[in-house]
Design a protein around this motif. Sequence first.
Motif, PDB file in Angstrom:
ATOM      1  N   ARG A 151       2.734   1.867  -3.109  1.00  0.00           N
ATOM      2  CA  ARG A 151       1.851   2.071  -4.301  1.00  0.00           C
ATOM      3  C   ARG A 151       1.540   3.671  -4.321  1.00  0.00           C
ATOM      4  NH1 ARG A 151      -3.190  -1.290  -4.417  1.00  0.00           N
ATOM      5  NH2 ARG A 151      -1.689  -2.849  -5.235  1.00  0.00           N
ATOM      6  N   TRP A 152       1.378   4.107  -2.872  1.00  0.00           N
ATOM      7  CA  TRP A 152       0.797   5.462  -2.672  1.00  0.00           C
ATOM      8  C   TRP A 152       1.580   6.494  -2.342  1.00  0.00           C
ATOM      9  CZ3 TRP A 152      -3.370   6.169  -5.228  1.00  0.00           C
ATOM     10  CH2 TRP A 152      -4.299   5.050  -5.463  1.00  0.00           C
ATOM     11  N   ILE A 157       3.167   8.567  -5.520  1.00  0.00           N
ATOM     12  CA  ILE A 157       2.103   9.536  -5.927  1.00  0.00           C
ATOM     13  C   ILE A 157       2.155  10.980  -5.061  1.00  0.00           C
ATOM     14  CG2 ILE A 157      -0.276   9.918  -6.607  1.00  0.00           C
ATOM     15  CD1 ILE A 157      -0.569   6.916  -6.867  1.00  0.00           C
ATOM     16  N   ARG A 158       1.979  10.531  -3.518  1.00  0.00           N
ATOM     17  CA  ARG A 158       2.071  11.592  -2.638  1.00  0.00           C
ATOM     18  C   ARG A 158       3.335  12.345  -2.910  1.00  0.00           C
ATOM     19  NH1 ARG A 158       0.975  15.834   1.088  1.00  0.00           N
ATOM     20  NH2 ARG A 158       2.522  15.491   2.902  1.00  0.00           N
ATOM     21  N   ASN A 171       0.744  -1.206  -0.003  1.00  0.00           N
ATOM     22  CA  ASN A 171      -0.016   0.100   0.039  1.00  0.00           C
ATOM     23  C   ASN A 171       1.105   1.352  -0.074  1.00  0.00           C
ATOM     24  OD1 ASN A 171      -2.269  -1.294  -0.019  1.00  0.00           O
ATOM     25  ND2 ASN A 171      -2.487  -1.508   2.193  1.00  0.00           N
ATOM     26  N   TYR A 172       1.873   1.337   0.984  1.00  0.00           N
ATOM     27  CA  TYR A 172       2.664   2.524   1.154  1.00  0.00           C
ATOM     28  C   TYR A 172       3.730   2.642  -0.108  1.00  0.00           C
ATOM     29  CZ  TYR A 172       0.816   3.971   5.628  1.00  0.00           C
ATOM     30  OH  TYR A 172       0.073   4.343   6.520  1.00  0.00           O
TER      31      TYR A 172
END
Length: 221
Positions: free
Chosen positions: A140-141, A144-145, A137-138
């Motif tokens: 992946r995101w 983007i952050r 999860n981290y």
Amino acid sequence: MYGEDHFVMMFGGLHIEMAAFKAFGSWLEDSEWTSVLVNAQVTSPGTADSFLEASPVTTTRRTHQVTTCTLYRLLSNAYCQYKDVLRYDEVILEFEEWCLELTLLIFIRSIREANFLLYIEALSKIIPWFFALDHTNYSRWLPIRLRDMLQLPKKNPETHRAILSGNPFSTKTEKKFSCANPSMPSPDLFGWQKLDGTWVPFLSVLADASMSCQDLIHCKK
């Protein structure tokens, strides 16, 4: 009126910290780190194992600080020897890249000091470890952050200036190194008020429960 350019999503600093500690726990699981803590009488076996899951996060953070201080002394000597034996054409790694825990502590420091530029720098160094340790999860995101934060000066310069001034971070005192994670709500929503630059408890002005909750203690006929 609506659209991606009008919103800035803030990942909770506390959640990033907890996820990073869990990722580091995966990395340290078979390294006998917990055995070292127990043998050094820092903590008990059960508590040491809980640090691998970042539970509780405050004690986990302090334990990693102790570990980092110890490693810093050992690695400083090793790093000097490492530089001495390098060939002239080899790239010298920065000392921070030798000490993974130091990177996360720098991330925590960036939040405590409301230092957005340091926050971005530390986050960019933590992200590869989420990939390496298979935290989906981290991994992946967070990239983007990070991309959104790096594009703020062009896409939303006003918000970028506000973030640089420390607006997303809250603090209970005027002291340095006292800012809270962006994921934490403002204290004024939970019984605190700011007087002369200091947060103090706010006493409720509601009537006594026995006077204000008559419907709950009397049956209607």
